[in-house]
Motif scaffolding. Structure first.
Motif, PDB file in Angstrom:
ATOM      1  N   LEU A 137       0.834  -1.197   0.000  1.00 55.17           N
ATOM      2  CA  LEU A 137       0.000   0.000   0.000  1.00 55.17           C
ATOM      3  C   LEU A 137       0.870   1.249   0.000  1.00 55.17           C
ATOM      4  O   LEU A 137       1.737   1.413   0.862  1.00 55.17           O
ATOM      5  CB  LEU A 137      -0.915   0.010   1.231  1.00 55.17           C
ATOM      6  N   ALA A 138       0.617   2.155  -0.949  1.00 50.13           N
ATOM      7  CA  ALA A 138       1.307   3.442  -0.982  1.00 50.13           C
ATOM      8  C   ALA A 138       0.606   4.411  -0.031  1.00 50.13           C
ATOM      9  O   ALA A 138      -0.609   4.627  -0.133  1.00 50.13           O
ATOM     10  CB  ALA A 138       1.311   4.007  -2.396  1.00 50.13           C
ATOM     11  N   VAL A 139       1.353   4.964   0.915  1.00 51.73           N
ATOM     12  CA  VAL A 139       0.805   5.950   1.850  1.00 51.73           C
ATOM     13  C   VAL A 139       1.504   7.285   1.610  1.00 51.73           C
ATOM     14  O   VAL A 139       2.713   7.338   1.385  1.00 51.73           O
ATOM     15  CB  VAL A 139       0.974   5.508   3.321  1.00 51.73           C
ATOM     16  N   SER A 140       0.718   8.368   1.649  1.00 47.87           N
ATOM     17  CA  SER A 140       1.258   9.687   1.350  1.00 47.87           C
ATOM     18  C   SER A 140       1.137  10.658   2.513  1.00 47.87           C
ATOM     19  O   SER A 140       1.633  11.779   2.431  1.00 47.87           O
ATOM     20  CB  SER A 140       0.528  10.277   0.136  1.00 47.87           C
ATOM     21  N   GLY A 141       0.459  10.241   3.585  1.00 47.17           N
ATOM     22  CA  GLY A 141       0.216  11.144   4.705  1.00 47.17           C
ATOM     23  C   GLY A 141      -1.108  11.869   4.619  1.00 47.17           C
ATOM     24  O   GLY A 141      -1.494  12.583   5.540  1.00 47.17           O
ATOM     25  N   GLY A 142      -1.831  11.691   3.493  1.00 44.88           N
ATOM     26  CA  GLY A 142      -3.114  12.352   3.294  1.00 44.88           C
ATOM     27  C   GLY A 142      -4.287  11.540   3.801  1.00 44.88           C
ATOM     28  O   GLY A 142      -4.132  10.438   4.343  1.00 44.88           O
ATOM     29  N   LYS A 143      -5.479  12.056   3.581  1.00 45.24           N
ATOM     30  CA  LYS A 143      -6.682  11.445   4.155  1.00 45.24           C
ATOM     31  C   LYS A 143      -7.041  10.106   3.517  1.00 45.24           C
ATOM     32  O   LYS A 143      -7.380   9.156   4.209  1.00 45.24           O
ATOM     33  CB  LYS A 143      -7.855  12.425   4.088  1.00 45.24           C
ATOM     34  N   GLU A 144      -6.962  10.017   2.165  1.00 45.08           N
ATOM     35  CA  GLU A 144      -7.375   8.776   1.506  1.00 45.08           C
ATOM     36  C   GLU A 144      -6.433   7.614   1.832  1.00 45.08           C
ATOM     37  O   GLU A 144      -6.888   6.504   2.143  1.00 45.08           O
ATOM     38  CB  GLU A 144      -7.457   8.977  -0.015  1.00 45.08           C
ATOM     39  N   SER A 145      -5.125   7.853   1.739  1.00 42.18           N
ATOM     40  CA  SER A 145      -4.188   6.754   1.998  1.00 42.18           C
ATOM     41  C   SER A 145      -4.202   6.346   3.472  1.00 42.18           C
ATOM     42  O   SER A 145      -4.024   5.165   3.797  1.00 42.18           O
ATOM     43  CB  SER A 145      -2.770   7.140   1.573  1.00 42.18           C
ATOM     44  N   THR A 146      -4.437   7.306   4.372  1.00 34.82           N
ATOM     45  CA  THR A 146      -4.549   6.966   5.797  1.00 34.82           C
ATOM     46  C   THR A 146      -5.797   6.137   6.042  1.00 34.82           C
ATOM     47  O   THR A 146      -5.779   5.167   6.813  1.00 34.82           O
ATOM     48  CB  THR A 146      -4.574   8.238   6.655  1.00 34.82           C
ATOM     49  N   PHE A 162       4.369   1.566   1.800  1.00 32.36           N
ATOM     50  CA  PHE A 162       5.402   2.145   0.946  1.00 32.36           C
ATOM     51  C   PHE A 162       5.148   3.639   0.826  1.00 32.36           C
ATOM     52  O   PHE A 162       4.000   4.082   0.745  1.00 32.36           O
ATOM     53  CB  PHE A 162       5.326   1.479  -0.438  1.00 32.36           C
ATOM     54  N   THR A 163       6.206   4.433   0.847  1.00 31.19           N
ATOM     55  CA  THR A 163       6.046   5.860   0.560  1.00 31.19           C
ATOM     56  C   THR A 163       7.231   6.351  -0.235  1.00 31.19           C
ATOM     57  O   THR A 163       8.358   5.867  -0.085  1.00 31.19           O
ATOM     58  CB  THR A 163       5.883   6.680   1.860  1.00 31.19           C
ATOM     59  N   LEU A 164       6.948   7.298  -1.110  1.00 29.76           N
ATOM     60  CA  LEU A 164       7.951   7.872  -1.997  1.00 29.76           C
ATOM     61  C   LEU A 164       8.103   9.333  -1.619  1.00 29.76           C
ATOM     62  O   LEU A 164       7.227  10.159  -1.891  1.00 29.76           O
ATOM     63  CB  LEU A 164       7.490   7.731  -3.450  1.00 29.76           C
ATOM     64  N   HIS A 165       9.200   9.669  -0.944  1.00 23.75           N
ATOM     65  CA  HIS A 165       9.435  11.044  -0.514  1.00 23.75           C
ATOM     66  C   HIS A 165      10.202  11.793  -1.593  1.00 23.75           C
ATOM     67  O   HIS A 165      11.308  11.404  -1.957  1.00 23.75           O
ATOM     68  CB  HIS A 165      10.270  11.086   0.772  1.00 23.75           C
ATOM     69  N   HIS A 166       9.640  12.877  -2.091  1.00 19.56           N
ATOM     70  CA  HIS A 166      10.375  13.752  -2.998  1.00 19.56           C
ATOM     71  C   HIS A 166      11.241  14.672  -2.138  1.00 19.56           C
ATOM     72  O   HIS A 166      10.976  15.865  -2.003  1.00 19.56           O
ATOM     73  CB  HIS A 166       9.419  14.548  -3.871  1.00 19.56           C
ATOM     74  N   ALA A 167      12.246  14.110  -1.519  1.00 24.04           N
ATOM     75  CA  ALA A 167      13.057  14.846  -0.547  1.00 24.04           C
ATOM     76  C   ALA A 167      14.437  14.227  -0.472  1.00 24.04           C
ATOM     77  O   ALA A 167      14.754  13.272  -1.180  1.00 24.04           O
ATOM     78  CB  ALA A 167      12.374  14.825   0.826  1.00 24.04           C
ATOM     79  N   GLY A 168      15.238  14.776   0.435  1.00 20.56           N
ATOM     80  CA  GLY A 168      16.621  14.339   0.515  1.00 20.56           C
ATOM     81  C   GLY A 168      17.466  15.159  -0.445  1.00 20.56           C
ATOM     82  O   GLY A 168      16.956  15.880  -1.306  1.00 20.56           O
ATOM     83  N   PRO A 180       3.740  13.362  10.370  1.00 19.37           N
ATOM     84  CA  PRO A 180       3.655  12.649  11.652  1.00 19.37           C
ATOM     85  C   PRO A 180       2.822  11.388  11.594  1.00 19.37           C
ATOM     86  O   PRO A 180       2.976  10.495  12.421  1.00 19.37           O
ATOM     87  CB  PRO A 180       3.031  13.692  12.590  1.00 19.37           C
ATOM     88  N   VAL A 181       1.923  11.285  10.588  1.00 22.39           N
ATOM     89  CA  VAL A 181       1.073  10.106  10.491  1.00 22.39           C
ATOM     90  C   VAL A 181       1.890   8.849  10.169  1.00 22.39           C
ATOM     91  O   VAL A 181       1.446   7.719  10.409  1.00 22.39           O
ATOM     92  CB  VAL A 181      -0.023  10.319   9.424  1.00 22.39           C
ATOM     93  N   PHE A 182       3.120   9.035   9.638  1.00 20.14           N
ATOM     94  CA  PHE A 182       3.945   7.870   9.329  1.00 20.14           C
ATOM     95  C   PHE A 182       4.429   7.138  10.586  1.00 20.14           C
ATOM     96  O   PHE A 182       4.740   5.951  10.524  1.00 20.14           O
ATOM     97  CB  PHE A 182       5.150   8.264   8.486  1.00 20.14           C
ATOM     98  N   GLU A 183       4.499   7.847  11.706  1.00 19.10           N
ATOM     99  CA  GLU A 183       5.005   7.205  12.922  1.00 19.10           C
ATOM    100  C   GLU A 183       4.113   6.042  13.360  1.00 19.10           C
ATOM    101  O   GLU A 183       4.609   4.931  13.583  1.00 19.10           O
ATOM    102  CB  GLU A 183       5.157   8.232  14.040  1.00 19.10           C
ATOM    103  N   PRO A 184       2.778   6.227  13.501  1.00 16.92           N
ATOM    104  CA  PRO A 184       1.940   5.057  13.835  1.00 16.92           C
ATOM    105  C   PRO A 184       1.915   4.008  12.729  1.00 16.92           C
ATOM    106  O   PRO A 184       1.752   2.820  13.006  1.00 16.92           O
ATOM    107  CB  PRO A 184       0.555   5.667  14.060  1.00 16.92           C
ATOM    108  N   ILE A 185       2.083   4.417  11.465  1.00 19.21           N
ATOM    109  CA  ILE A 185       2.122   3.441  10.372  1.00 19.21           C
ATOM    110  C   ILE A 185       3.357   2.562  10.505  1.00 19.21           C
ATOM    111  O   ILE A 185       3.303   1.345  10.297  1.00 19.21           O
ATOM    112  CB  ILE A 185       2.077   4.160   9.009  1.00 19.21           C
TER     113      ILE A 185
END
Length: 424
Positions: A137-146, A162-168, A180-185
């Motif tokens: 499952l792709a999670v983005s931190g938004g309402k639908e994926s949560t 799974f999450t794809l961060h456009h960062a770093g 912050p929603v990734f912490e409980p995930i």
């Protein structure tokens, strides 16, 4: 917003991707300018069978779409990938799904769509890793994926996330504070966190100021295949709500929908591509039968505190600092309205931090779940009557406008006309 003056170039050329330890590197040439795109996999990624070329081309094409949006070429060259004519045609149609919003807003003709050239092959380059009926499952931190994560957890489905961060890299690591929603995930599932970033931002290099409709769906799906092949997952799950199937406008005979890659038509199209390529994966969507309000309402019933950890503002995600809300975009106002409607005004203020609906308090009037037949709802008819008045105006009978501010102005004009007639 761009108005047809975006940068252009003669050619974008993709070079063969390669690995450096756990970093997958995609080099490109935009005319003579060298662009490099990195994908960093976690150290736990141990796939000794490196991803097949059929997967690498998907990731390369996603970055090509992004580059074509920023600096549109006449032609795209991918000499390292050979395919049958049907696949070449598929990719040349696929680019339309991502550039349609740019062409519509900048009023470009469809015949300016870049042509993609591959090497021709007489054999299908298929790949069939062993998979089982489990889910990534792709999670983005938004309402639908949560919502999708909570629902799949409650259904006891065999899954990883799974999450794809456009960062770093040049984008920094502020994303760690903004999700912050990734912490409980992480605590309740195995979360594969993949970092992607360019060596230099092409939008800054070419001074591009137009619309940004990043091809995250294509990128995520093909990167997910790399993880799914190692872990043996068959189903690639994304959470796309019902609005993904609704076009925004029609331009030069073609419908325009900035969320088209999330809609049912694209899901069917993509799964047909996987089947023809002999790839054992399937793109699955959750939430496609409901709108965002339903996912927020259900999350509030399961555990209202989850809503405090959502991240839905795209502008804030790219901005410096740790704020999760930019306080000025339509998505902030939309998120505030959804949370307020599903919970209450004070809770929405606590989540978002400010009333982004210009001081108006929304009161949702719901039907009773127990009453059968017709039921008069308090003052709801007043709102429905007003919407009926709007339909008298041609510009308000459909959602024709590009900017929300234009729609707001037309509503004010319509109401001024109604009030003047009553005062006359």
């Amino acid at each position: 917003m761009a108005t047809g003056e975006s940068p252009t170039c003669d050619v974008i050329s993709s070079e063969m991707p390669y690995w450096e330890n756990n970093r997958l590197i995609f080099p490109f040439l935009i005319n003579d300018w060298k662009h490099v795109y990195y994908i960093d996999f976690p150290l736990e990624f141990k796939n000794t069978q490196k991803p097949h070329i059929s997967v690498l081309i998907g990731i390369a094409m996603a970055e090509i779409y992004r580059l074509c949006e920023i600096c549109t070429p006449q032609i795209v060259q991918v000499p390292w990938y050979s395919c049958l004519p049907w696949e070449s045609d598929w990719w040349n149609e696929d680019i339309y799904w991502y550039l349609q919003q740019k062409f519509y807003l900048e009023k470009w003709s469809w015949d300016r769509m870049p042509r993609i050239e591959f090497s021709r092959s007489e054999l299908e380059n298929s790949w069939s890793p062993s998979v089982k009926d489990s889910y990534l499952l792709a999670v983005s931190g938004g309402k639908e994926s949560t919502f999708a994560f909570e629902w799949m957890q409650r259904a006891n489905l065999t899954m990883e996330t799974f999450t794809l961060h456009h960062a770093g890299g040049i984008l920094g690591d502020n994303w760690q504070k903004k999700f912050p929603v990734f912490e409980p995930i992480r605590k309740r599932s195995h979360l594969w966190e993949i970092l992607t970033h360019p060596r230099e931002d092409p939008a800054q290099h070419f001074d591009y100021k137009g619309v940004r409709n990043d091809p995250t769906i294509t990128n995520a799906l093909f990167v997910m295949m790399i993880i799914a092949a190692q872990q043996g997952h068959k189903f690639l799950v994304l959470a796309n709500d019902k609005s993904s199937n609704e076009s925004n406008a029609t331009y030069q005979g073609r419908s325009v929908n900035h969320q088209s890659a999330k809609g049912n038509a694209y899901i069917e199209r993509f799964n047909d591509f996987l089947e023809r390529k002999g790839l054992p994966f399937r793109y699955v969507s959750i939430c496609e039968e409901v709108y965002s309000i339903a996912t927020v309402q259900q999350l509030s019933l399961w555990n209202k505190s989850i809503l405090k950890d959502l991240t839905s503002c795209n502008e804030a995600q790219w901005a410096p600092g740790s704020s999760r809300w930019c306080c000025g975009c339509p998505k902030c106002a939309f998120s505030f309205a959804l949370i307020e409607a599903a919970t209450d005004y004070d809770f929405a203020i606590d989540v978002v931090g400010e009333d982004y609906v210009y001081g108006w308090i929304l009161e949702t009037v719901m039907r009773s779940d127990t009453v059968k037949g017709f039921e008069v709802l308090p003052r709801r008819w007043v709102v429905e009557r007003t919407f009926g008045w709007f339909n008298w105006c041609r510009r308000l009978s459909k959602d024709y406008e590009v900017l929300p501010a234009t729609s707001e102005t037309m509503i004010r004009v319509a109401m001024i006309r109604i009030m003047l007639r009553r005062l006359a």
